[in-house]
Design a protein around this motif. Structure first.
Motif, PDB file in Angstrom:
ATOM      1  N   TRP A 264       0.856  -1.187   0.000  1.00  0.00           N
ATOM      2  CA  TRP A 264       0.000   0.000   0.000  1.00  0.00           C
ATOM      3  C   TRP A 264       0.890   1.235   0.000  1.00  0.00           C
ATOM      4  CZ3 TRP A 264      -5.083   0.364  -0.776  1.00  0.00           C
ATOM      5  CH2 TRP A 264      -5.882  -0.775  -0.562  1.00  0.00           C
TER       6      TRP A 264
ATOM      7  N   ARG B 131       0.810   5.725  -0.515  1.00  0.00           N
ATOM      8  CA  ARG B 131      -0.017   6.924  -0.495  1.00  0.00           C
ATOM      9  C   ARG B 131       0.662   8.023  -1.303  1.00  0.00           C
ATOM     10  NH1 ARG B 131      -0.234   9.178   5.516  1.00  0.00           N
ATOM     11  NH2 ARG B 131      -0.176   6.957   6.085  1.00  0.00           N
TER      12      ARG B 131
ATOM     13  N   ARG C 197       5.007   9.316  -4.599  1.00  0.00           N
ATOM     14  CA  ARG C 197       4.280   8.226  -3.971  1.00  0.00           C
ATOM     15  C   ARG C 197       5.182   7.560  -2.925  1.00  0.00           C
ATOM     16  NH1 ARG C 197       0.808   4.913  -8.257  1.00  0.00           N
ATOM     17  NH2 ARG C 197       0.352   7.093  -8.734  1.00  0.00           N
TER      18      ARG C 197
ATOM     19  N   ASP D 233       3.727   2.604   2.432  1.00  0.00           N
ATOM     20  CA  ASP D 233       3.316   2.529   3.832  1.00  0.00           C
ATOM     21  C   ASP D 233       3.486   1.129   4.404  1.00  0.00           C
ATOM     22  OD1 ASP D 233       0.471   4.846   3.868  1.00  0.00           O
ATOM     23  OD2 ASP D 233       2.591   5.147   4.277  1.00  0.00           O
TER      24      ASP D 233
ATOM     25  N   ASP E 288      -2.840  11.980   7.069  1.00  0.00           N
ATOM     26  CA  ASP E 288      -3.143  10.760   6.325  1.00  0.00           C
ATOM     27  C   ASP E 288      -3.975  11.037   5.077  1.00  0.00           C
ATOM     28  OD1 ASP E 288      -3.593   9.120   9.489  1.00  0.00           O
ATOM     29  OD2 ASP E 288      -1.849   8.972   8.147  1.00  0.00           O
TER      30      ASP E 288
ATOM     31  N   ALA F 278      -4.744  11.563   1.588  1.00  0.00           N
ATOM     32  CA  ALA F 278      -3.943  11.203   0.421  1.00  0.00           C
ATOM     33  C   ALA F 278      -4.761  10.285  -0.470  1.00  0.00           C
ATOM     34  CB  ALA F 278      -2.661  10.482   0.856  1.00  0.00           C
TER      35      ALA F 278
ATOM     36  N   TYR G 222      -4.643   6.624  -1.835  1.00  0.00           N
ATOM     37  CA  TYR G 222      -4.003   5.364  -1.452  1.00  0.00           C
ATOM     38  C   TYR G 222      -4.074   4.377  -2.611  1.00  0.00           C
ATOM     39  CZ  TYR G 222      -3.549   6.973   3.291  1.00  0.00           C
ATOM     40  OH  TYR G 222      -3.183   7.693   4.412  1.00  0.00           O
TER      41      TYR G 222
END
Length: 124
Positions: free
Chosen positions: A35, A37, A44, A47, A88, A90, A92
């Protein structure tokens, strides 16, 4: 392999969210999955990652708040985010590495040839 994310949306600070990524065209068991974000004008960033054997890795910035998991029976990857912060916010993306190749915590974008279209998460 084709990837489609879902589960994004608008969430309050402190809340939690679960993102899903459904794979088609191949089984996620052949790939390490990740994953990422991305926010506007930024690169990019990875995570979380999970190997085909279920072992996981996380970026230091998100350890303790994010959990990556996979359901091989349903060919689906998940990301659970707790204690959401405004940072957070963003888009994803889920991504798959090269078949039968371990990622071992490698979050370089170039190591993941397969990408979904992304799902927006907004925390306010």
């Amino acid at each position: 392999v084709q990837l489609v994310e879902s589960g994004g949306g608008s969430v309050q600070t402190g809340g939690s969210l679960r993102l899903s990524c459904v794979a088609s065209g191949d089984t996620i068991g052949r790939y390490c999955m990740g994953w990422f974000r991305q926010i506007p004008d930024k690169e990019r960033e990875g995570d979380a990652g999970i190997e085909s054997d279920g072992s996981t890795s996380y970026a230091d910035s998100v350890k303790g708040r994010l959990t990556i998991s996979q359901d091989k029976n349903n060919n689906t990857l998940y990301l659970h985010i707790n204690s959401l912060k405004s940072e957070d916010t963003a888009i994803y993306f889920c991504a798959a590495g090269r078949p039968y190749t371990a990622c071992r915590g490698d979050f370089a974008v170039k190591s993941y040839p397969y990408w979904g279209q992304g799902t927006q998460v907004t925390v306010s």
